[in-house]
Design an enzyme around this catalytic site. Structure first.
Site, PDB file in Angstrom:
ATOM      1  N   HIS A   1       0.824  -1.207   0.000  1.00  0.00           N
ATOM      2  CA  HIS A   1       0.000   0.000   0.000  1.00  0.00           C
ATOM      3  C   HIS A   1       0.858   1.258   0.000  1.00  0.00           C
ATOM      4  O   HIS A   1       1.608   1.506   0.933  1.00  0.00           O
ATOM      5  CB  HIS A   1      -0.905   0.020   1.235  1.00  0.00           C
ATOM      6  CG  HIS A   1      -2.013   1.018   1.150  1.00  0.00           C
ATOM      7  ND1 HIS A   1      -3.230   0.725   0.597  1.00  0.00           N
ATOM      8  CD2 HIS A   1      -2.083   2.310   1.525  1.00  0.00           C
ATOM      9  CE1 HIS A   1      -4.017   1.794   0.651  1.00  0.00           C
ATOM     10  NE2 HIS A   1      -3.337   2.767   1.198  1.00  0.00           N
TER      11      HIS A   1
ATOM     12  N   ASP B   1       0.255   5.482  -1.107  1.00  0.00           N
ATOM     13  CA  ASP B   1      -0.743   6.481  -1.496  1.00  0.00           C
ATOM     14  C   ASP B   1      -0.187   7.594  -2.377  1.00  0.00           C
ATOM     15  O   ASP B   1      -0.750   8.694  -2.405  1.00  0.00           O
ATOM     16  CB  ASP B   1      -1.374   7.097  -0.242  1.00  0.00           C
ATOM     17  CG  ASP B   1      -2.496   6.243   0.321  1.00  0.00           C
ATOM     18  OD1 ASP B   1      -3.457   5.987  -0.421  1.00  0.00           O
ATOM     19  OD2 ASP B   1      -2.407   5.834   1.497  1.00  0.00           O
TER      20      ASP B   1
ATOM     21  N   GLU C   1      -9.113   1.504  -2.414  1.00  0.00           N
ATOM     22  CA  GLU C   1      -9.187   1.571  -0.951  1.00  0.00           C
ATOM     23  C   GLU C   1     -10.553   2.104  -0.534  1.00  0.00           C
ATOM     24  O   GLU C   1     -10.778   3.292  -0.437  1.00  0.00           O
ATOM     25  CB  GLU C   1      -8.072   2.462  -0.394  1.00  0.00           C
ATOM     26  CG  GLU C   1      -7.978   2.380   1.117  1.00  0.00           C
ATOM     27  CD  GLU C   1      -6.781   3.130   1.672  1.00  0.00           C
ATOM     28  OE1 GLU C   1      -6.418   2.867   2.831  1.00  0.00           O
ATOM     29  OE2 GLU C   1      -6.223   3.978   0.960  1.00  0.00           O
TER      30      GLU C   1
ATOM     31  N   HIS D   1     -13.074   2.137   3.948  1.00  0.00           N
ATOM     32  CA  HIS D   1     -11.994   2.980   4.456  1.00  0.00           C
ATOM     33  C   HIS D   1     -12.370   3.335   5.894  1.00  0.00           C
ATOM     34  O   HIS D   1     -12.747   2.436   6.659  1.00  0.00           O
ATOM     35  CB  HIS D   1     -11.757   4.202   3.554  1.00  0.00           C
ATOM     36  CG  HIS D   1     -10.493   4.940   3.898  1.00  0.00           C
ATOM     37  ND1 HIS D   1     -10.501   6.237   4.352  1.00  0.00           N
ATOM     38  CD2 HIS D   1      -9.199   4.538   3.894  1.00  0.00           C
ATOM     39  CE1 HIS D   1      -9.252   6.614   4.593  1.00  0.00           C
ATOM     40  NE2 HIS D   1      -8.438   5.603   4.328  1.00  0.00           N
TER      41      HIS D   1
ATOM     42  N   HIS E   1      -8.627  -1.712   7.455  1.00  0.00           N
ATOM     43  CA  HIS E   1      -9.655  -0.681   7.705  1.00  0.00           C
ATOM     44  C   HIS E   1     -11.003  -1.235   8.144  1.00  0.00           C
ATOM     45  O   HIS E   1     -11.850  -0.459   8.597  1.00  0.00           O
ATOM     46  CB  HIS E   1      -9.859   0.227   6.487  1.00  0.00           C
ATOM     47  CG  HIS E   1      -8.846   1.304   6.343  1.00  0.00           C
ATOM     48  ND1 HIS E   1      -8.813   2.412   7.154  1.00  0.00           N
ATOM     49  CD2 HIS E   1      -7.819   1.431   5.474  1.00  0.00           C
ATOM     50  CE1 HIS E   1      -7.818   3.191   6.789  1.00  0.00           C
ATOM     51  NE2 HIS E   1      -7.181   2.605   5.771  1.00  0.00           N
TER      52      HIS E   1
ATOM     53  N   HIS F   1      -2.316  -3.167   4.711  1.00  0.00           N
ATOM     54  CA  HIS F   1      -1.524  -2.295   5.584  1.00  0.00           C
ATOM     55  C   HIS F   1      -2.146  -2.264   6.979  1.00  0.00           C
ATOM     56  O   HIS F   1      -2.839  -1.342   7.353  1.00  0.00           O
ATOM     57  CB  HIS F   1      -1.354  -0.897   4.987  1.00  0.00           C
ATOM     58  CG  HIS F   1      -2.614  -0.141   4.685  1.00  0.00           C
ATOM     59  ND1 HIS F   1      -3.634  -0.653   3.941  1.00  0.00           N
ATOM     60  CD2 HIS F   1      -3.000   1.125   5.030  1.00  0.00           C
ATOM     61  CE1 HIS F   1      -4.600   0.250   3.825  1.00  0.00           C
ATOM     62  NE2 HIS F   1      -4.249   1.326   4.481  1.00  0.00           N
TER      63      HIS F   1
ATOM     64  N   ASP G   1       2.275   2.089   3.780  1.00  0.00           N
ATOM     65  CA  ASP G   1       1.347   3.230   3.768  1.00  0.00           C
ATOM     66  C   ASP G   1       2.081   4.558   3.554  1.00  0.00           C
ATOM     67  O   ASP G   1       1.651   5.599   4.051  1.00  0.00           O
ATOM     68  CB  ASP G   1       0.507   3.290   5.040  1.00  0.00           C
ATOM     69  CG  ASP G   1      -0.803   4.053   4.851  1.00  0.00           C
ATOM     70  OD1 ASP G   1      -1.143   4.402   3.699  1.00  0.00           O
ATOM     71  OD2 ASP G   1      -1.491   4.302   5.854  1.00  0.00           O
TER      72      ASP G   1
END
Length: 395
Positions: free
Chosen positions: A23, A25, A126, A153, A194, A215, A323
């Protein structure tokens, strides 16, 4: 002649078995910072002032495959087109950097990229809000290259409960279970980062393919709802899935949990989303930190999670999901994507074997994606695409 250090040994191992990171971003950071102006954030050159991620640091960190998150915020009114923009961002990155990045849709593609010395680039959505309660949209994301979807999420979706929201449907609804079955049929990995623990358990009850946590860390080591309870970790061997440890301090260091809650309140009080990482938002973060010193996580903090997760799930079911560019803060020694050798060196010092570390960094993630492909190949011979709606299944 000097003796090789653990860091030297870590780098040597990563040359053969590079990191598959679950993961990152970067696409969202590029949206937030420069609205996808890739000239303004050219990742071919160091971007230390703005990003955790660029190609030189990916190379220094021994990254061989990256799941790029095509995340969009769950409060966006138009999540589907925003997700498509994120996918387009990844495609633009691949087109700009073909010598370093290679599109990967399968486990075989990952191995081909490793053989070529390029970084296999996969995508993960996500949050189930990105399909807008539509199984056809889910299949469309798969067709565009998305190879996992995190079911939620930070907020619930209509059919699944999030770890950081109030209980809604009590885990997965009937439609949520159909989403999982359709992901199995497509070959899209079910990502349980999540989600609420009830959702984790319902997904494991439903999925016939391996699941992942792209993650997430251990709740027994750090009691945060984003982390994985031991009873769920213990189910991964039977499922065949994997948990990819994250580096986010507020998920790995207990002292950081309370500090983060206060910092998030401060962000909201200044008119920012608590996850914002724009320059203006970071100024607010830094001002708060000057008067409220931040508890510092370290490489050892993350290694403590991996030690426990190995006991609970077994070495065949672990991976890494840092992350990066989705968190304001990182542990000392894991400051950006160049830091993975520091974690591998720490684990070597703790007695982890090289074969075990090869599973952690590369082999487990490739196996899991390949197993999902195998399940999908079989399911497609017996199961037609589902056209169920949330109304038809949940009322």
């Amino acid at each position: 002649m000097t003796e090789p250090t653990s860091l030297d040994a870590a780098r040597e191992l990563l040359r053969e078995f590079p990191v598959v990171d679950g993961h990152n971003d970067l696409p969202w950071a590029l949206r937030e910072q420069v609205r996808y102006d890739l000239d303004a954030r050219d990742i071919a050159t160091p971007q230390h002032a703005h990003l955790h991620t660029d190609i030189p640091r990916l190379r220094a960190g021994g990254v061989g495959a990256q799941y790029w998150s095509v995340y969009v915020r769950s409060d966006l009114p138009d999540a589907v087109p925003a997700t498509l923009e994120q996918i387009d961002c990844v495609r633009q990155l691949l087109a700009r950097h073909p010598a370093d990045l290679r599109a990967a849709l399968t486990a075989a593609d990952m191995e081909a990229a490793r053989a070529e010395g390029r970084i296999a680039s996969l995508m993960g959505a996500e949050g189930g809000h990105s399909i807008a309660n539509s199984l056809g949209t889910l299949r469309g994301l798969y067709a565009l290259g998305v190879r996992y979807m995190t079911l939620t999420h930070n907020d619930n979706v209509d059919w699944a409960d999030s770890a950081t929201d109030e209980p809604g449907v009590g885990g997965l609804s009937a439609f949520g279970r159909e989403v999982v079955r359709e992901m199995n049929r497509e070959g899209m990995l079910v990502d349980l980062s999540h989600v609420a623990a009830t959702t984790m358990r319902d997904a494991l009850d439903t999925s016939t393919a391996p699941v992942i946590f792209s993650h997430s860390s251990s709740r027994a080591v750090c009691d945060h709802p984003r982390n994985i309870p031991d009873d769920v970790l213990e189910r991964l061997p039977a499922n065949g899935g994997m948990a990819m440890v994250t580096f986010v301090p507020k998920f790995v260091l207990q002292a950081a949990v309370d500090w983060t809650a206060a910092a998030d309140d401060n962000m909201r009080a200044h008119g920012f989303h608590h996850l914002a990482t724009t320059p203006e938002a970071m100024k607010v973060h830094r001002a708060f930190e000057e008067t409220n010193p931040r508890p510092i996580a370290t490489v050892a903090t993350v290694a403590d999670h991996l030690d426990h997760m190995r006991e609970a799930a077994g070495i065949d079911h672990l991976g890494i999901g840092g992350d990066y560019d989705g968190t304001a803060f990182t542990p000392d020694g894991l400051d950006d994507v160049s830091g993975y050798p520091n974690l591998i060196a720490e684990l070597l010092d703790r007695g982890w074997s090289k074969p075990d570390l090869a599973k952690l960094t590369w082999q487990n993630a490739v196996r899991v994606l390949g197993a999902a492909e195998d399940v999908a190949r079989d399911l497609r011979t017996t199961r037609a695409p589902s056209n169920a709606t949330i109304g038809s299944l949940d009322g």
